[in-house]
Design a protein around this motif. Sequence first.
Motif, mmCIF file in Angstrom:
data_model
loop_
_atom_site.group_PDB
_atom_site.id
_atom_site.type_symbol
_atom_site.label_atom_id
_atom_site.label_comp_id
_atom_site.label_asym_id
_atom_site.label_seq_id
_atom_site.Cartn_x
_atom_site.Cartn_y
_atom_site.Cartn_z
ATOM 1 N N ASP A 199 -18.132 -66.283 -42.778
ATOM 2 C CA ASP A 199 -16.864 -66.794 -43.296
ATOM 3 C C ASP A 199 -16.513 -66.007 -44.545
ATOM 4 O OD1 ASP A 199 -14.759 -68.151 -44.444
ATOM 5 O OD2 ASP A 199 -15.549 -70.137 -43.968
ATOM 6 N N CYS A 200 -15.483 -65.180 -44.435
ATOM 7 C CA CYS A 200 -15.109 -64.275 -45.524
ATOM 8 C C CYS A 200 -13.889 -64.761 -46.294
ATOM 9 C CB CYS A 200 -14.861 -62.875 -44.973
ATOM 10 S SG CYS A 200 -16.274 -62.167 -44.108
ATOM 11 N N GLY A 201 -13.740 -66.072 -46.411
ATOM 12 C CA GLY A 201 -12.662 -66.641 -47.196
ATOM 13 C C GLY A 201 -11.306 -66.316 -46.616
ATOM 14 N N GLU A 202 -10.410 -65.773 -47.438
ATOM 15 C CA GLU A 202 -9.048 -65.487 -47.003
ATOM 16 C C GLU A 202 -8.987 -64.426 -45.918
ATOM 17 O OE1 GLU A 202 -6.559 -64.589 -50.290
ATOM 18 O OE2 GLU A 202 -6.958 -66.459 -51.350
ATOM 19 N N VAL A 203 -10.005 -63.590 -45.836
ATOM 20 C CA VAL A 203 -10.037 -62.555 -44.795
ATOM 21 C C VAL A 203 -10.248 -63.169 -43.420
ATOM 22 C CG1 VAL A 203 -11.316 -60.526 -43.963
ATOM 23 C CG2 VAL A 203 -10.799 -60.778 -46.400
ATOM 24 N N GLY A 204 -10.940 -64.297 -43.381
ATOM 25 C CA GLY A 204 -11.189 -64.965 -42.114
ATOM 26 C C GLY A 204 -12.650 -64.932 -41.724
ATOM 27 N N VAL A 205 -12.932 -65.410 -40.530
ATOM 28 C CA VAL A 205 -14.300 -65.474 -40.013
ATOM 29 C C VAL A 205 -14.550 -64.274 -39.116
ATOM 30 C CG1 VAL A 205 -15.929 -66.790 -38.617
ATOM 31 C CG2 VAL A 205 -14.339 -67.985 -40.134
ATOM 32 N N LEU A 206 -15.614 -63.546 -39.407
ATOM 33 C CA LEU A 206 -16.015 -62.392 -38.605
ATOM 34 C C LEU A 206 -17.330 -62.729 -37.908
ATOM 35 C CD1 LEU A 206 -15.286 -59.574 -41.212
ATOM 36 C CD2 LEU A 206 -13.790 -60.413 -39.394
ATOM 37 N N THR A 207 -17.398 -62.426 -36.607
ATOM 38 C CA THR A 207 -18.565 -62.799 -35.814
ATOM 39 C C THR A 207 -19.122 -61.595 -35.080
ATOM 40 O OG1 THR A 207 -17.699 -65.031 -35.472
ATOM 41 C CG2 THR A 207 -19.429 -64.293 -33.973
ATOM 42 N N VAL A 208 -20.445 -61.487 -35.055
ATOM 43 C CA VAL A 208 -21.132 -60.515 -34.220
ATOM 44 C C VAL A 208 -22.014 -61.310 -33.268
ATOM 45 C CG1 VAL A 208 -22.959 -60.231 -35.964
ATOM 46 C CG2 VAL A 208 -22.672 -58.510 -34.179
ATOM 47 N N SER A 209 -21.968 -60.966 -31.979
ATOM 48 C CA SER A 209 -22.697 -61.776 -31.001
ATOM 49 C C SER A 209 -23.197 -60.915 -29.853
ATOM 50 C CB SER A 209 -21.801 -62.895 -30.453
ATOM 51 O OG SER A 209 -20.711 -62.357 -29.743
ATOM 52 N N GLY A 210 -24.126 -61.509 -29.083
ATOM 53 C CA GLY A 210 -24.696 -60.822 -27.930
ATOM 54 C C GLY A 210 -26.151 -60.476 -28.184
ATOM 55 N N GLY A 211 -26.728 -59.667 -27.326
ATOM 56 C CA GLY A 211 -28.083 -59.191 -27.541
ATOM 57 C C GLY A 211 -29.141 -60.233 -27.265
ATOM 58 N N ALA A 212 -29.651 -60.259 -26.053
ATOM 59 C CA ALA A 212 -30.672 -61.231 -25.684
ATOM 60 C C ALA A 212 -31.994 -60.923 -26.372
ATOM 61 C CB ALA A 212 -30.867 -61.228 -24.164
ATOM 62 N N SER A 213 -32.828 -61.958 -26.510
ATOM 63 C CA SER A 213 -34.169 -61.785 -27.070
ATOM 64 C C SER A 213 -35.017 -60.965 -26.107
ATOM 65 C CB SER A 213 -34.831 -63.148 -27.292
ATOM 66 O OG SER A 213 -34.083 -63.933 -28.171
ATOM 67 N N SER A 214 -35.611 -59.903 -26.600
ATOM 68 C CA SER A 214 -36.487 -59.089 -25.761
ATOM 69 C C SER A 214 -37.212 -58.072 -26.617
ATOM 70 C CB SER A 214 -35.685 -58.354 -24.680
ATOM 71 O OG SER A 214 -34.887 -57.324 -25.256
ATOM 72 N N PRO A 215 -38.405 -57.637 -26.197
ATOM 73 C CA PRO A 215 -39.080 -56.546 -26.913
ATOM 74 C C PRO A 215 -38.229 -55.284 -26.964
ATOM 75 C CG PRO A 215 -40.615 -57.660 -25.454
ATOM 76 C CD PRO A 215 -39.247 -58.200 -25.125
ATOM 77 N N LEU A 216 -37.495 -54.997 -25.894
ATOM 78 C CA LEU A 216 -36.651 -53.798 -25.880
ATOM 79 C C LEU A 216 -35.561 -53.894 -26.940
ATOM 80 C CD1 LEU A 216 -35.822 -51.106 -24.644
ATOM 81 C CD2 LEU A 216 -34.483 -52.368 -22.946
ATOM 82 N N GLY A 217 -34.968 -55.079 -27.115
ATOM 83 C CA GLY A 217 -33.941 -55.235 -28.123
ATOM 84 C C GLY A 217 -34.474 -54.962 -29.520
ATOM 85 N N ALA A 218 -35.638 -55.533 -29.847
ATOM 86 C CA ALA A 218 -36.241 -55.295 -31.160
ATOM 87 C C ALA A 218 -36.615 -53.826 -31.326
ATOM 88 C CB ALA A 218 -37.469 -56.185 -31.331
ATOM 89 N N ALA A 219 -37.157 -53.227 -30.268
ATOM 90 C CA ALA A 219 -37.546 -51.816 -30.337
ATOM 91 C C ALA A 219 -36.333 -50.920 -30.543
ATOM 92 C CB ALA A 219 -38.288 -51.423 -29.070
#
Length: 349
Positions: free
Chosen positions: A308-328
């Motif tokens: 929540d960036c105040g007057e700028v609005g809400v910015l969201t980043v999403s996706g990316g399932a839990s997995s060893p490959l994701g962390a790697a």
Amino acid sequence: MVPDVPVLLLGYGPVGMAYAELLARVSKAAGSDAAGSDAAVPDASGQRGGGLRLAAVVGRSAQCVVGEAGVRPRVEWEPRTPLADLLDQTGARVVVQATPSHPDLAAPAAADALTTWRHGAHLVTATKCHVLAHWRRLRQVSTQARLGFGLSATTGAALPAADVARSALLGYDVQTVRACLNGTSTYVVDRMSEGMTLAEAVGDARRRGIAEADPSADLSGADAAGKVRILAGLLWDWDVSALDVDLAPVEEGTAAEAVAARRSGARLRPVATASLDQPGTVRVRLARVGQGDPLHAITGPEKAVSYDCGEVGVLTVSGGASSPLGAATAMLKDTLRYVTADPLRLGAP
């Protein structure tokens, strides 16, 4: 000529093995590109990984100095030597931590980090325990050394939540962070909303490779809180190790709440929150979120963070399932960033 960039890997479980495979893949691809081109190859081949080389792998009690044949079977590994000696032997420029994250292991993990920076190497980590316990000291030493402190994999596997907090939102008036950053708890609550018991949902998550053998840190909210603690430290310079944590766990009674939320068109979510209105505290609550909420849309083990960036609005980043490959993959990204960066720009790791 492609420069040699030795990498030292601490930990060779699922995440460590995935990282080693990724490193070998990008290095091989970059080498093939360079061999077929007359153009000058930039340092570490830009973002393609040329010159990166796995120099050694360190396990709990043994290690393997990697030769042309790659990582040898564990039965052929040598007894473990002090990290300082191995850094001198290999000349590693990056140390990657993929060791278990348990409070009892925070002190040795922090010692390895400090040794890494004393030897002039960058640190990339997927391990959270020492980051949470020794935040101020680690930040201070890495900043003074002007060496990298890669945290991407500590805040949600492949999800670039840390990158957004530490650089993309510089200058933004971030007031609040709301996040679903534990794929296991989100998945389990979703299955419970469909009629499963807690035990059935956890068993299903284990069979799908989402939940660990001991999911207690996931279901208690401790893992999600730890990730948001790190984000709060990056955003607001809070002392991560000194924050209060208030948790609401996923338990048997959660099933009824999850079913009721689903019937109303909402979803029950384990939401971790930090806010400037309540400094020094991170909370995890089971919250009913409606269809207009960005935390509603994620499914299964996916993750999301809303800033929540105040007057700028809400910015969201999403996706990316839990997995060893994701962390790697997140660790590989940090590795590439540090070996191709201007050292004078690493003062705020």
